[in-house]
Scaffold this active site. Structure first.
Site, PDB file in Angstrom:
ATOM      1  N   GLY A  75       0.835  -1.200   0.000  1.00 38.63           N
ATOM      2  CA  GLY A  75       0.000   0.000   0.000  1.00 38.63           C
ATOM      3  C   GLY A  75       0.870   1.251   0.000  1.00 38.63           C
ATOM      4  O   GLY A  75       0.572   2.241  -0.678  1.00 38.63           O
ATOM      5  N   ASN A  76       1.972   1.205   0.757  1.00 40.94           N
ATOM      6  CA  ASN A  76       2.881   2.354   0.813  1.00 40.94           C
ATOM      7  C   ASN A  76       3.585   2.577  -0.521  1.00 40.94           C
ATOM      8  O   ASN A  76       3.943   3.696  -0.863  1.00 40.94           O
ATOM      9  CB  ASN A  76       3.931   2.160   1.916  1.00 40.94           C
ATOM     10  CG  ASN A  76       3.314   2.280   3.305  1.00 40.94           C
ATOM     11  OD1 ASN A  76       2.814   3.329   3.672  1.00 40.94           O
ATOM     12  ND2 ASN A  76       3.334   1.202   4.063  1.00 40.94           N
ATOM     13  N   LYS A 128       0.209  -3.027  13.730  1.00 38.09           N
ATOM     14  CA  LYS A 128       0.130  -2.775  12.293  1.00 38.09           C
ATOM     15  C   LYS A 128      -0.092  -1.290  12.016  1.00 38.09           C
ATOM     16  O   LYS A 128      -1.128  -0.733  12.369  1.00 38.09           O
ATOM     17  CB  LYS A 128      -1.036  -3.615  11.745  1.00 38.09           C
ATOM     18  CG  LYS A 128      -1.457  -3.279  10.369  1.00 38.09           C
ATOM     19  CD  LYS A 128      -0.746  -4.133   9.355  1.00 38.09           C
ATOM     20  CE  LYS A 128      -1.162  -3.771   7.958  1.00 38.09           C
ATOM     21  NZ  LYS A 128      -0.040  -3.438   7.105  1.00 38.09           N
ATOM     22  N   LYS A 150      -0.854  -7.909   4.796  1.00 41.11           N
ATOM     23  CA  LYS A 150      -1.007  -8.580   3.492  1.00 41.11           C
ATOM     24  C   LYS A 150       0.167  -9.504   3.179  1.00 41.11           C
ATOM     25  O   LYS A 150       0.021 -10.427   2.368  1.00 41.11           O
ATOM     26  CB  LYS A 150      -1.211  -7.566   2.368  1.00 41.11           C
ATOM     27  CG  LYS A 150      -0.037  -6.679   2.048  1.00 41.11           C
ATOM     28  CD  LYS A 150       0.766  -7.148   0.885  1.00 41.11           C
ATOM     29  CE  LYS A 150       1.907  -6.211   0.554  1.00 41.11           C
ATOM     30  NZ  LYS A 150       2.707  -5.656   1.661  1.00 41.11           N
ATOM     31  N   LYS A 155       7.339  -9.025   6.088  1.00 38.10           N
ATOM     32  CA  LYS A 155       7.756  -9.463   4.744  1.00 38.10           C
ATOM     33  C   LYS A 155       8.752 -10.604   4.843  1.00 38.10           C
ATOM     34  O   LYS A 155       8.635 -11.618   4.156  1.00 38.10           O
ATOM     35  CB  LYS A 155       8.399  -8.297   3.964  1.00 38.10           C
ATOM     36  CG  LYS A 155       7.430  -7.182   3.707  1.00 38.10           C
ATOM     37  CD  LYS A 155       8.029  -6.093   2.856  1.00 38.10           C
ATOM     38  CE  LYS A 155       7.229  -4.827   2.984  1.00 38.10           C
ATOM     39  NZ  LYS A 155       5.786  -4.975   2.918  1.00 38.10           N
TER      40      LYS A 155
HETATM   41  P1  ADP Z   1       4.307  -2.004   2.455  1.00 36.12           P
HETATM   42  O1  ADP Z   1       3.220  -0.989   2.351  1.00 36.12           O
HETATM   43  O2  ADP Z   1       4.950  -2.297   1.139  1.00 36.12           O
HETATM   44  O3  ADP Z   1       3.917  -3.243   3.210  1.00 36.12           O
HETATM   45  P2  ADP Z   1       5.881  -1.252   4.791  1.00 36.12           P
HETATM   46  O4  ADP Z   1       6.064   0.175   5.166  1.00 36.12           O
HETATM   47  O5  ADP Z   1       4.951  -2.084   5.592  1.00 36.12           O
HETATM   48  O6  ADP Z   1       5.509  -1.257   3.247  1.00 36.12           O
HETATM   49  O7  ADP Z   1       7.323  -2.000   4.799  1.00 36.12           O
HETATM   50  C1  ADP Z   1       8.408  -1.550   4.006  1.00 36.12           C
HETATM   51  C2  ADP Z   1       9.274  -0.557   4.793  1.00 36.12           C
HETATM   52  O8  ADP Z   1       9.993  -1.220   5.818  1.00 36.12           O
HETATM   53  C3  ADP Z   1      10.381   0.090   3.988  1.00 36.12           C
HETATM   54  O9  ADP Z   1       9.909   1.128   3.182  1.00 36.12           O
HETATM   55  C4  ADP Z   1      11.343   0.565   5.090  1.00 36.12           C
HETATM   56  O10 ADP Z   1      11.063   1.896   5.459  1.00 36.12           O
HETATM   57  C5  ADP Z   1      11.018  -0.323   6.286  1.00 36.12           C
HETATM   58  N1  ADP Z   1      12.104  -1.176   6.792  1.00 36.12           N
HETATM   59  C6  ADP Z   1      12.200  -1.535   8.109  1.00 36.12           C
HETATM   60  N2  ADP Z   1      13.246  -2.345   8.310  1.00 36.12           N
HETATM   61  C7  ADP Z   1      13.856  -2.520   7.091  1.00 36.12           C
HETATM   62  C8  ADP Z   1      14.989  -3.288   6.639  1.00 36.12           C
HETATM   63  N3  ADP Z   1      15.724  -4.007   7.486  1.00 36.12           N
HETATM   64  N4  ADP Z   1      15.325  -3.247   5.330  1.00 36.12           N
HETATM   65  C9  ADP Z   1      14.590  -2.509   4.469  1.00 36.12           C
HETATM   66  N5  ADP Z   1      13.502  -1.775   4.825  1.00 36.12           N
HETATM   67  C10 ADP Z   1      13.119  -1.770   6.127  1.00 36.12           C
HETATM   68 MG    MG Z   2       3.339  -3.446   5.224  1.00 34.19          MG
END
Ligand code: ADP
Ligand code: MG
Length: 309
Positions: free
Chosen positions: A6-7, A124, A209, A271
Site C-alpha cells: 500500500g505504501n 500494524k 497482506k 515481509k
Molecule cells: P508495504 O506498504 O509495502 O507493506 P511497509 O512500510 O509495511 O511497506 O514495509 C516496508 C518498509 O519497511 C520500507 O519502506 C522501510 O522503510 C522499512 N524497513 C524496516 N526495516 C527494514 C529493513 N531491514 N530493510 C529494508 N527496509 C526496512
Molecule cells: Mg506493510
C-alpha cells in the site's frame, strides 16, 4: 505471487491523492503484464495501510453526519478501490499487448483465531505518517495507539491477527488455472472467525497482506513470491550508518537476522517472516524490490532474494 505494498503506491507526500496512486498502480500493472507476456500466471495481492487509514479518518471527521465505517468494511472498500486500479490498468495493458489474460479483483476473506494474542498488542501501522505531537494528540483525543515507524514518522497502529486460512483459495486457483490474473487478498483480506453457531463473523482488525500473500502462494504452490514495496530490498542495520543492502539470503540466514532484530515489526518484519514461511514450505524463491525495479528483480539483477537453504 506479486504482493504490492500500500505504501509503494504513494511515491511521496505530495502524491497521496487517488489519481497519483492509480498512476503508480498502472506502472506496476505494466510490469505485471510483461510477466504475463513472458508466460507467468500471476496472482496480485495488495496492501492498504495508508489507504485504509484515510478512509477511517474520513469516517471520524464525518461522524456527525454519516455513520462510522468499521475497520473491516474500510478494508473491503480498499479491495474495491485498489482492486479497481489494478483491474483497469491490467486490462489496459493486456488489450494493448493483445494478451488473452483477464484481470479480476476478488473480495477475499481470511480466517483468524478468535483469541489471537495480537488483538491485545496492536502492531500494524495504518494511515499517514505524523509528527510526534500530532500522534500524541490523536492518542489522547481519539484513543489511538501510536508508534514511531521505521524512521519515517509516527503512525497509528491497530490489531493485526495472523491469517490461518484463505477462504477463497480454491476460487483463486480455479480462476488462475483458466488464465485469469487474480487480484486477491486486498489489504491482507477481510478477517473473520468462526462463531460458536458455525457462522463467520467479521472482525475489526487488519491482517498484514504479507502473511496473507504467503498463505496464498503456499496454497497455490507458486514458483515465485515477489513483494513490491517502497525500498529495493532488505537491509541489515536499516537506517543506521552501518546499513547494508543484501542481494541474497538463505532461509536460515533470514531467520538469524530476524531473531537479531534487523527487520522492524509491522513493516519489513512481516515481509521477511512471510517469505521465510513461503520459501521453506515450497522451495520457491522470495524477492523484495520496489516498483521501478520489478522487471530487473525478476531477472535477478537487483532486489533481495530469499532462497532455500
Ligand atoms: P508495504 O506498504 O509495502 O507493506 P511497509 O512500510 O509495511 O511497506 O514495509 C516496508 C518498509 O519497511 C520500507 O519502506 C522501510 O522503510 C522499512 N524497513 C524496516 N526495516 C527494514 C529493513 N531491514 N530493510 C529494508 N527496509 C526496512
Ligand atoms: Mg506493510
Amino acid at each position: 505471487m506479486v504482493a504490492v505494498g500500500g505504501n509503494s503506491l504513494i511515491t511521496d507526500a505530495d502524491h497521496i491523492a487517488i489519481p497519483f496512486q492509480a498512476e503508480t498502480a498502472a506502472v506496476t500493472a505494466g510490469y505485471i503484464a510483461t510477466m504475463v507476456a513472458e508466460g507467468w500466471r500471476v496472482v496480485v495481492t495488495h496492501g492498504n495501510g495508508p489507504q485504509v487509514g484515510f478512509i477511517l479518518r474520513r469516517s471520524e471527521i464525518g461522524i456527525h453526519e454519516v455513520p462510522p465505517i468499521p475497520m473491516n468494511y474500510a478494508t473491503s472498500n480498499t479491495q474495491g478501490s485498489i482492486g479497481y486500479m489494478f483491474q483497469r490498468s491490467l486490462l489496459n495493458e493486456f488489450r494493448r499487448r493483445r494478451l488473452d489474460a483477464r484481470p479480476v479483483a476478488l473480495i477475499t476473506q481470511v480466517l483468524v483465531d478468535r483469541d489471537d494474542p495480537d488483538f491485545a498488542r496492536p502492531t500494524k501501522p495504518i494511515g499517514p505518517h505524523m509528527d510526534e505531537r500530532t500522534a500524541r494528540k490523536h492518542s489522547s483525543e481519539q484513543g489511538w495507539k501510536v508508534v514511531e515507524d521505521s524512521g519515517r514518522g509516527w503512525r497509528r497502529v491497530v490489531a493485526s491477527p495472523k491469517p490461518r486460512e484463505i477462504l477463497e483459495l480454491e476460487v483463486i486457483r480455479q480462476l488462475v488455472e483458466r488464465g485469469n490474473v487474480v487480484i486477491a487478498c486486498g489489504g491482507g483480506g477481510l478477517p473473520v472467525f468462526v462463531q460458536d453457531d458455525g457462522n463467520l463473523k467479521g472482525v475489526e482488525a487488519v491482517v498484514d497482506k504479507d502473511y496473507a500473500s504467503a498463505l496464498v502462494a503456499r496454497g497455490l504452490g507458486a514458483d515465485l513470491m515477489l513483494i513490491s514495496t517502497a525500498v529495493d530490498g532488505i537491509a541489515l542495520d536499516f537506517n543506521t550508518p552501518q546499513e547494508r543492502w543484501l542481494d541474497r539470503l538463505t532461509v536460515a540466514e533470514a531467520r538469524r537476522h530476524l531473531a537479531d532484530g534487523h527487520f522492524a515489526p509491522g513493516s519489513m518484519g512481516p515481509k521477511v517472516e512471510a517469505l521465510i514461511e513461503y520459501v521453506a514450505a515450497t522451495g520457491g524463491t522470495g524477492i523484495v524490490t520496489n516498483p521501478p525495479n520489478l522487471p530487473r528483480a525478476v531477472a535477478g539483477e537487483t532486489g533481495t532474494r530469499i532462497v532455500p537453504d
